[in-house]
Write an enzyme that holds these catalytic residues in place. Structure first.
Site, PDB file in Angstrom:
ATOM      1  N   ARG A  23       0.437  -1.003   0.109  1.00 43.77           N
ATOM      2  CA  ARG A  23       0.086   0.079  -0.210  1.00 43.77           C
ATOM      3  C   ARG A  23       1.062   1.154  -0.269  1.00 43.77           C
ATOM      4  O   ARG A  23       0.395   1.900  -0.942  1.00 43.77           O
ATOM      5  CB  ARG A  23      -1.165  -0.010   1.205  1.00 43.77           C
ATOM      6  CG  ARG A  23      -1.952  -0.850   1.106  1.00 43.77           C
ATOM      7  CD  ARG A  23      -2.552  -1.176   3.181  1.00 43.77           C
ATOM      8  NE  ARG A  23      -1.647  -1.332   3.473  1.00 43.77           N
ATOM      9  CZ  ARG A  23      -1.722  -1.131   4.869  1.00 43.77           C
ATOM     10  NH1 ARG A  23      -2.844  -0.482   5.430  1.00 43.77           N
ATOM     11  NH2 ARG A  23      -0.956  -1.034   6.220  1.00 43.77           N
ATOM     12  N   ASN A  48       7.742  25.159   7.936  1.00 47.47           N
ATOM     13  CA  ASN A  48       8.020  25.933   7.037  1.00 47.47           C
ATOM     14  C   ASN A  48       7.985  24.785   6.018  1.00 47.47           C
ATOM     15  O   ASN A  48       9.023  24.370   6.203  1.00 47.47           O
ATOM     16  CB  ASN A  48       8.829  27.484   6.813  1.00 47.47           C
ATOM     17  CG  ASN A  48       8.725  27.820   7.840  1.00 47.47           C
ATOM     18  OD1 ASN A  48       8.390  28.902   7.984  1.00 47.47           O
ATOM     19  ND2 ASN A  48      10.525  28.685   8.460  1.00 47.47           N
ATOM     20  N   HIS A  61      21.917  30.681   6.918  1.00 46.28           N
ATOM     21  CA  HIS A  61      20.722  31.409   7.681  1.00 46.28           C
ATOM     22  C   HIS A  61      20.811  30.683   9.394  1.00 46.28           C
ATOM     23  O   HIS A  61      20.416  30.098   8.915  1.00 46.28           O
ATOM     24  CB  HIS A  61      19.662  31.124   7.039  1.00 46.28           C
ATOM     25  CG  HIS A  61      19.503  31.526   5.557  1.00 46.28           C
ATOM     26  ND1 HIS A  61      19.299  30.779   4.820  1.00 46.28           N
ATOM     27  CD2 HIS A  61      19.886  32.186   4.324  1.00 46.28           C
ATOM     28  CE1 HIS A  61      18.684  31.387   3.377  1.00 46.28           C
ATOM     29  NE2 HIS A  61      19.811  31.954   3.569  1.00 46.28           N
ATOM     30  N   LYS A  71      15.037  24.353  14.645  1.00 52.07           N
ATOM     31  CA  LYS A  71      15.039  24.047  13.751  1.00 52.07           C
ATOM     32  C   LYS A  71      15.266  22.255  14.097  1.00 52.07           C
ATOM     33  O   LYS A  71      15.450  21.964  14.368  1.00 52.07           O
ATOM     34  CB  LYS A  71      15.680  24.117  12.098  1.00 52.07           C
ATOM     35  CG  LYS A  71      15.605  25.878  12.122  1.00 52.07           C
ATOM     36  CD  LYS A  71      16.296  26.358  11.329  1.00 52.07           C
ATOM     37  CE  LYS A  71      16.001  27.907  11.351  1.00 52.07           C
ATOM     38  NZ  LYS A  71      16.944  28.093   9.697  1.00 52.07           N
ATOM     39  N   TYR A 131      10.561  21.832   6.978  1.00 50.69           N
ATOM     40  CA  TYR A 131      11.206  22.222   9.090  1.00 50.69           C
ATOM     41  C   TYR A 131      10.376  22.862   9.725  1.00 50.69           C
ATOM     42  O   TYR A 131       9.145  23.529   9.608  1.00 50.69           O
ATOM     43  CB  TYR A 131      12.416  23.281   8.420  1.00 50.69           C
ATOM     44  CG  TYR A 131      12.556  24.280   8.058  1.00 50.69           C
ATOM     45  CD1 TYR A 131      12.611  25.689   8.218  1.00 50.69           C
ATOM     46  CD2 TYR A 131      12.541  24.440   6.942  1.00 50.69           C
ATOM     47  CE1 TYR A 131      12.981  26.727   7.599  1.00 50.69           C
ATOM     48  CE2 TYR A 131      12.778  25.085   5.740  1.00 50.69           C
ATOM     49  CZ  TYR A 131      12.617  26.916   6.529  1.00 50.69           C
ATOM     50  OH  TYR A 131      12.956  27.818   5.173  1.00 50.69           O
ATOM     51  N   GLU A 142      17.504  38.729  11.133  1.00 50.48           N
ATOM     52  CA  GLU A 142      18.121  38.096   9.939  1.00 50.48           C
ATOM     53  C   GLU A 142      19.263  37.163  10.512  1.00 50.48           C
ATOM     54  O   GLU A 142      19.877  38.914  10.253  1.00 50.48           O
ATOM     55  CB  GLU A 142      17.369  38.104   8.975  1.00 50.48           C
ATOM     56  CG  GLU A 142      16.975  37.381   8.027  1.00 50.48           C
ATOM     57  CD  GLU A 142      16.272  37.777   6.526  1.00 50.48           C
ATOM     58  OE1 GLU A 142      15.837  37.212   5.392  1.00 50.48           O
ATOM     59  OE2 GLU A 142      16.718  38.825   6.041  1.00 50.48           O
ATOM     60  N   LYS A 167      20.995  37.563  -2.534  1.00 45.57           N
ATOM     61  CA  LYS A 167      20.704  37.841  -1.196  1.00 45.57           C
ATOM     62  C   LYS A 167      21.754  36.969  -0.185  1.00 45.57           C
ATOM     63  O   LYS A 167      22.409  37.327   0.616  1.00 45.57           O
ATOM     64  CB  LYS A 167      19.547  37.849  -0.381  1.00 45.57           C
ATOM     65  CG  LYS A 167      19.578  38.339   1.165  1.00 45.57           C
ATOM     66  CD  LYS A 167      17.735  37.837   1.689  1.00 45.57           C
ATOM     67  CE  LYS A 167      17.325  38.195   2.612  1.00 45.57           C
ATOM     68  NZ  LYS A 167      16.045  38.200   2.980  1.00 45.57           N
ATOM     69  N   ASP A 168      21.652  35.174  -0.431  1.00 51.59           N
ATOM     70  CA  ASP A 168      22.699  34.594  -0.653  1.00 51.59           C
ATOM     71  C   ASP A 168      23.940  34.302  -0.003  1.00 51.59           C
ATOM     72  O   ASP A 168      24.604  34.884   0.012  1.00 51.59           O
ATOM     73  CB  ASP A 168      21.962  32.883  -0.328  1.00 51.59           C
ATOM     74  CG  ASP A 168      20.964  32.829   0.300  1.00 51.59           C
ATOM     75  OD1 ASP A 168      20.714  33.513   1.299  1.00 51.59           O
ATOM     76  OD2 ASP A 168      20.925  31.537   0.437  1.00 51.59           O
TER      77      ASP A 168
END
Length: 181
Positions: A23, A48, A61, A71, A131, A142, A167-168
């Site tokens: 199954r 998230n 991050h 996390k 997460y 941030e 951005k990273d």
């Protein structure tokens, strides 16, 4: 559920028992009691999810106190190489990193406590990364580090250039970093 620890204190991998038959499969993805017994006793307030093409790299991050986050991460579809960097200045492993391959087929999860930068690279197309976070996202808190920082020298396990956000690519290097933890 199997519990694995690492030389970097605080990181914990949880590998569930997967029950498979004609199954499909069943496994437990979360147990507050088991995780607390293992030392992963965060109170989760936000979930998230991201969906990434193969080669997408997200990170590294973190959020600064007072909005720092623990996390609990896993992959719901596909595979990802997960990376956690110790940013706790009083830790004997400060500046060191740990990698764990997370795979939907295994159902394994990684607990990352407060005081770490986090990132991952998708190893397959349509990798769904999930997460739980112990605090809400706060733009003012941030922070991050360059994914390709020469001092950290993270082996992302890929020979092709990853897909990274602008951005990273603008995050500071580890040598320019002052830990808020």
């Amino acid at each position: 559920m199997e519990v694995k620890t690492f030389p970097i204190a605080g990181l914990i991998e949880f590998v569930p028992r997967v029950f498979a038959d004609d199954r499909g499969v069943f496994f437990e993805t979360f147990s507050a009691r088991l995780m607390a017994q293992a030392g992963a006793d965060a109170q989760w307030v936000q979930d998230n999810q991201s969906n990434s093409k193969k080669g997408v790299l997200r990170g590294l991050h973190f959020q600064r106190p007072p909005h720092a986050q623990a996390k609990l991460v896993r992959v719901g579809q596909g595979r990802a190489l997960d990376v956690a960097v110790d940013l706790r200045p009083d830790s004997p492993t400060y500046g060191q990193y740990q990698t764990v391959e997370l795979a939907a087929a295994r159902g394994n999860m990684l607990y990352i406590p407060i005081g770490f930068a986090h990132g991952f690279i998708a190893l397959e197309d349509e990798t769904i990364f999930l997460y739980k976070c112990s605090d809400y996202y706060a733009p003012s808190a941030e922070g991050g580090l360059r994914w390709d920082d020469a001092t950290l020298a993270i082996d992302w396990g890929t020979e092709v250039a990853p897909l990274v956000s602008g951005k990273d690519n603008e995050l500071p290097s580890f040598n320019d970093f002052v830990s808020p933890f």
